[in-house]
Design a protein around this motif. Sequence first.
Motif, PDB file in Angstrom:
ATOM      1  N   GLN A 183       0.829  -1.208   0.000  1.00 54.70           N
ATOM      2  CA  GLN A 183       0.000   0.000   0.000  1.00 54.70           C
ATOM      3  C   GLN A 183       0.865   1.262   0.000  1.00 54.70           C
ATOM      4  O   GLN A 183       0.574   2.227  -0.716  1.00 54.70           O
ATOM      5  N   ILE A 184       1.924   1.250   0.802  1.00 56.48           N
ATOM      6  CA  ILE A 184       2.801   2.426   0.874  1.00 56.48           C
ATOM      7  C   ILE A 184       3.552   2.623  -0.444  1.00 56.48           C
ATOM      8  O   ILE A 184       3.699   3.754  -0.934  1.00 56.48           O
ATOM      9  N   LEU A 185       4.005   1.534  -1.047  1.00 59.49           N
ATOM     10  CA  LEU A 185       4.695   1.653  -2.335  1.00 59.49           C
ATOM     11  C   LEU A 185       3.754   2.158  -3.419  1.00 59.49           C
ATOM     12  O   LEU A 185       4.138   2.957  -4.277  1.00 59.49           O
ATOM     13  N   ARG A 186       2.507   1.696  -3.364  1.00 57.75           N
ATOM     14  CA  ARG A 186       1.518   2.178  -4.330  1.00 57.75           C
ATOM     15  C   ARG A 186       1.280   3.678  -4.132  1.00 57.75           C
ATOM     16  O   ARG A 186       1.144   4.432  -5.105  1.00 57.75           O
ATOM     17  N   LEU A 187       1.247   4.105  -2.868  1.00 53.83           N
ATOM     18  CA  LEU A 187       1.066   5.530  -2.574  1.00 53.83           C
ATOM     19  C   LEU A 187       2.249   6.341  -3.102  1.00 53.83           C
ATOM     20  O   LEU A 187       2.059   7.387  -3.731  1.00 53.83           O
ATOM     21  N   LEU A 188       3.469   5.875  -2.862  1.00 48.34           N
ATOM     22  CA  LEU A 188       4.645   6.600  -3.351  1.00 48.34           C
ATOM     23  C   LEU A 188       4.644   6.679  -4.877  1.00 48.34           C
ATOM     24  O   LEU A 188       4.988   7.716  -5.458  1.00 48.34           O
ATOM     25  N   GLY A 189       4.258   5.572  -5.527  1.00 44.16           N
ATOM     26  CA  GLY A 189       4.178   5.591  -6.981  1.00 44.16           C
ATOM     27  C   GLY A 189       3.134   6.576  -7.476  1.00 44.16           C
ATOM     28  O   GLY A 189       3.340   7.274  -8.476  1.00 44.16           O
ATOM     29  N   ASP A 190       2.004   6.661  -6.767  1.00 43.32           N
ATOM     30  CA  ASP A 190       0.942   7.586  -7.144  1.00 43.32           C
ATOM     31  C   ASP A 190       1.390   9.032  -6.956  1.00 43.32           C
ATOM     32  O   ASP A 190       1.124   9.901  -7.799  1.00 43.32           O
ATOM     33  N   ILE A 191       2.100   9.298  -5.850  1.00 41.56           N
ATOM     34  CA  ILE A 191       2.616  10.649  -5.600  1.00 41.56           C
ATOM     35  C   ILE A 191       3.616  11.045  -6.682  1.00 41.56           C
ATOM     36  O   ILE A 191       3.603  12.173  -7.180  1.00 41.56           O
ATOM     37  N   ASN A 192       4.485  10.112  -7.042  1.00 41.62           N
ATOM     38  CA  ASN A 192       5.442  10.375  -8.120  1.00 41.62           C
ATOM     39  C   ASN A 192       4.728  10.737  -9.419  1.00 41.62           C
ATOM     40  O   ASN A 192       5.107  11.683 -10.121  1.00 41.62           O
ATOM     41  N   LYS A 193       3.656  10.005  -9.708  1.00 50.63           N
ATOM     42  CA  LYS A 193       2.947  10.211 -10.963  1.00 50.63           C
ATOM     43  C   LYS A 193       2.125  11.498 -10.937  1.00 50.63           C
ATOM     44  O   LYS A 193       2.135  12.288 -11.897  1.00 50.63           O
ATOM     45  N   ARG A 194       1.420  11.748  -9.840  1.00 49.27           N
ATOM     46  CA  ARG A 194       0.516  12.902  -9.757  1.00 49.27           C
ATOM     47  C   ARG A 194       1.256  14.220  -9.570  1.00 49.27           C
ATOM     48  O   ARG A 194       0.885  15.244 -10.147  1.00 49.27           O
ATOM     49  N   LEU A 195       2.303  14.208  -8.774  1.00 50.06           N
ATOM     50  CA  LEU A 195       3.021  15.431  -8.457  1.00 50.06           C
ATOM     51  C   LEU A 195       4.302  15.604  -9.265  1.00 50.06           C
ATOM     52  O   LEU A 195       4.918  16.663  -9.230  1.00 50.06           O
ATOM     53  N   GLY A 196       4.729  14.533  -9.956  1.00 43.84           N
ATOM     54  CA  GLY A 196       6.014  14.583 -10.648  1.00 43.84           C
ATOM     55  C   GLY A 196       7.175  14.663  -9.685  1.00 43.84           C
ATOM     56  O   GLY A 196       8.248  15.174 -10.026  1.00 43.84           O
ATOM     57  N   LEU A 197       6.960  14.151  -8.461  1.00 48.45           N
ATOM     58  CA  LEU A 197       7.970  14.276  -7.417  1.00 48.45           C
ATOM     59  C   LEU A 197       9.108  13.294  -7.629  1.00 48.45           C
ATOM     60  O   LEU A 197       8.898  12.115  -7.921  1.00 48.45           O
ATOM     61  N   THR A 198      10.322  13.760  -7.467  1.00 48.12           N
ATOM     62  CA  THR A 198      11.508  12.926  -7.554  1.00 48.12           C
ATOM     63  C   THR A 198      11.662  12.158  -6.245  1.00 48.12           C
ATOM     64  O   THR A 198      11.558  12.737  -5.165  1.00 48.12           O
ATOM     65  N   ILE A 199      11.916  10.838  -6.341  1.00 47.67           N
ATOM     66  CA  ILE A 199      12.015  10.000  -5.150  1.00 47.67           C
ATOM     67  C   ILE A 199      13.317   9.210  -5.183  1.00 47.67           C
ATOM     68  O   ILE A 199      13.660   8.601  -6.198  1.00 47.67           O
ATOM     69  N   LEU A 200      14.023   9.244  -4.062  1.00 52.77           N
ATOM     70  CA  LEU A 200      15.225   8.432  -3.880  1.00 52.77           C
ATOM     71  C   LEU A 200      14.941   7.421  -2.774  1.00 52.77           C
ATOM     72  O   LEU A 200      14.707   7.793  -1.626  1.00 52.77           O
ATOM     73  N   LEU A 201      14.927   6.136  -3.140  1.00 55.01           N
ATOM     74  CA  LEU A 201      14.637   5.059  -2.197  1.00 55.01           C
ATOM     75  C   LEU A 201      15.936   4.442  -1.703  1.00 55.01           C
ATOM     76  O   LEU A 201      16.749   3.986  -2.508  1.00 55.01           O
ATOM     77  N   ILE A 202      16.137   4.425  -0.397  1.00 51.87           N
ATOM     78  CA  ILE A 202      17.263   3.725   0.205  1.00 51.87           C
ATOM     79  C   ILE A 202      16.694   2.480   0.878  1.00 51.87           C
ATOM     80  O   ILE A 202      15.822   2.585   1.740  1.00 51.87           O
TER      81      ILE A 202
END
Length: 355
Positions: free
Chosen positions: A188-207
């Motif tokens: 669920q959290i990964l799906r949320l992060l993917g949705d935020i990336n898509k909707r906001l165009g936000l750059t994400i760095l996953l460690i």
Amino acid sequence: MHSAVPDHDDHQSPILRLNGVSKRFGEHAAISDINLTIHSGEILGIIGRSGAGKSTLIRCINGLVQPDQGTVEVEGRAIAGLSESELQPVRRRIGMVFQHFNLLANKTVAQNIALPLKIAGRPRPERQRRVLELLELVGLSGREHNYPAQLSGGQKQRVGIARALAAEPALLLSDEATSALDPETTEQILRLLGDINKRLGLTILLITHEMEVIRRIAQRVIVLDSGRIVEEGQTWRIFATPQSAITRKLLGSVLPEAPATLLAQLNPNAGEEAIFRLDLGGPGASAPILSDIARQFNASLRLVGGGMDDIQGQPVGRLFLAVRPQSPADIPAITNALAGHTLQTELLGYVSGTV
């Protein structure tokens, strides 16, 4: 859930750039000669085992640790030598999501989310409006008056994500954000992060140290081992053909293995059936390889293990194939033909009968 890897203008400054970054603690080299670029809208995964240097890398990125060598640039601005007051606006461009949430227990959900805005001096009406927007974004509308103790682990992490987004950062840094969560909540959290990336165009760095997290969401991956980058590339390519020993070890839990009963019967010498491991990925993985080989050599082919997956829109898989040739002399030609249709082909051995 997946967004395409963005096209990058060569003239556009990246969100984050590390050039030759190294850091030692006494005799221990925590990270060595790290070169890293992440562009706007990208999801980049950095994976490594405990002690690989991930924590030091994070602290260099957000300015908590100064590297001994090399430069760290956030949106084109080098952060080396900046005073604490000069670093604050740079740090606000980087949102942080933590493994153990780091919420303040004595503050409500709304107060936790609004804290970065309060520190930045934003007026109260603006803070309230932003909190409600973020609660809706992360799926927690109506929870603004709850305290962390009243929330599940997944809900706490959603609050953590909302807080990280409060100041509208250019980069979201996720530090083992799903490690404390169960598999369903992780999804669920990964799906949320993917949705935020898509909707906001936000750059994400996953460690992370979890290859499954990389598989689900990262478009590109860097493998860190003993403080050095040992492999990097598009996620589907890394999964399809890992080059380094540490990458293959990390992938051990997510890539199909040959059935144990099959491995127990393998013989290095000739037998009735030859057993092959086929690594496939990309557009060629969808070709009718098995039927083509069967027709070309008039051979009997059986799948005896493995599987296919979709990683960032590309088919990726590992198959274990039993081939009964017309003649043992055909095996070299069959091996070459399979190698021409796959990313990697390995003849594992032979079995005497059907397995």
